[in-house]
Design a protein around this motif. Structure first.
Motif, short mmCIF file in Angstrom:
data_model
loop_
_atom_site.label_atom_id
_atom_site.label_comp_id
_atom_site.label_asym_id
_atom_site.label_seq_id
_atom_site.Cartn_x
_atom_site.Cartn_y
_atom_site.Cartn_z
N HIS A 2 -5.43 5.39 9.00
CA HIS A 2 -4.88 6.75 9.80
C HIS A 2 -5.26 6.52 11.25
O HIS A 2 -4.16 6.71 11.96
CB HIS A 2 -5.31 8.19 9.33
CG HIS A 2 -4.82 9.22 10.05
ND1 HIS A 2 -3.69 9.67 10.23
CD2 HIS A 2 -5.65 10.01 10.94
CE1 HIS A 2 -3.43 10.66 11.01
NE2 HIS A 2 -4.61 10.97 11.60
N GLY A 3 -6.30 6.36 11.55
CA GLY A 3 -6.74 6.18 13.01
C GLY A 3 -6.12 5.27 13.97
O GLY A 3 -6.46 5.00 14.90
N SER A 4 -5.81 4.05 13.18
CA SER A 4 -5.33 2.82 14.03
C SER A 4 -4.04 2.80 14.58
O SER A 4 -3.92 2.25 15.65
CB SER A 4 -4.93 1.78 12.93
OG SER A 4 -3.99 1.94 12.13
N GLY A 5 -3.36 3.81 14.29
CA GLY A 5 -2.02 4.10 14.97
C GLY A 5 -0.94 3.08 14.73
O GLY A 5 0.13 3.03 15.40
#
Length: 93
Positions: A2-5
């Motif tokens: 989710h945080g990778s973009g």
């Protein structure tokens, strides 16, 4: 992920114990929005095939990534003295 973009994460599907693992055995956390990530979490524990299809349709899912952190089972063995030893995790290979 989710945080990778780099991934458009449409939804998460919570198993027994829920997406965050806070529910007791045989329970779930229900469906809703995850407070930490803001993504939609569907309660998938015990879902029928029709419910899975509906969850995939509702979330616009076209690819599923499946992750199981552990497939351990817990066993309690007697000690022979009439008492039981604490549960011991047994994990395959």
């Amino acid at each position: 992920m989710h945080g990778s973009g780099q991934v458009d994460l449409a939804a998460a599907f919570g198993p027994e114990h829920g997406f965050r693992g806070s529910a007791q055995a045989g329970g779930s956390e229900g469906s809703g929005t995850d407070a930490r990530t803001g993504i939609t979490v569907h309660d998938a524990y015990g879902a029928s095939q029709a419910r899975w299809e509906a969850m995939f349709t509702e979330s616009g899912t076209d690819t599923v990534v499946f992750d199981i952190r552990s497939t351990c089972t817990w066993c309690a063995a007697g000690t022979g003295s009439g008492t039981r030893s604490p549960p011991t995790p047994t994990c395959p290979g």
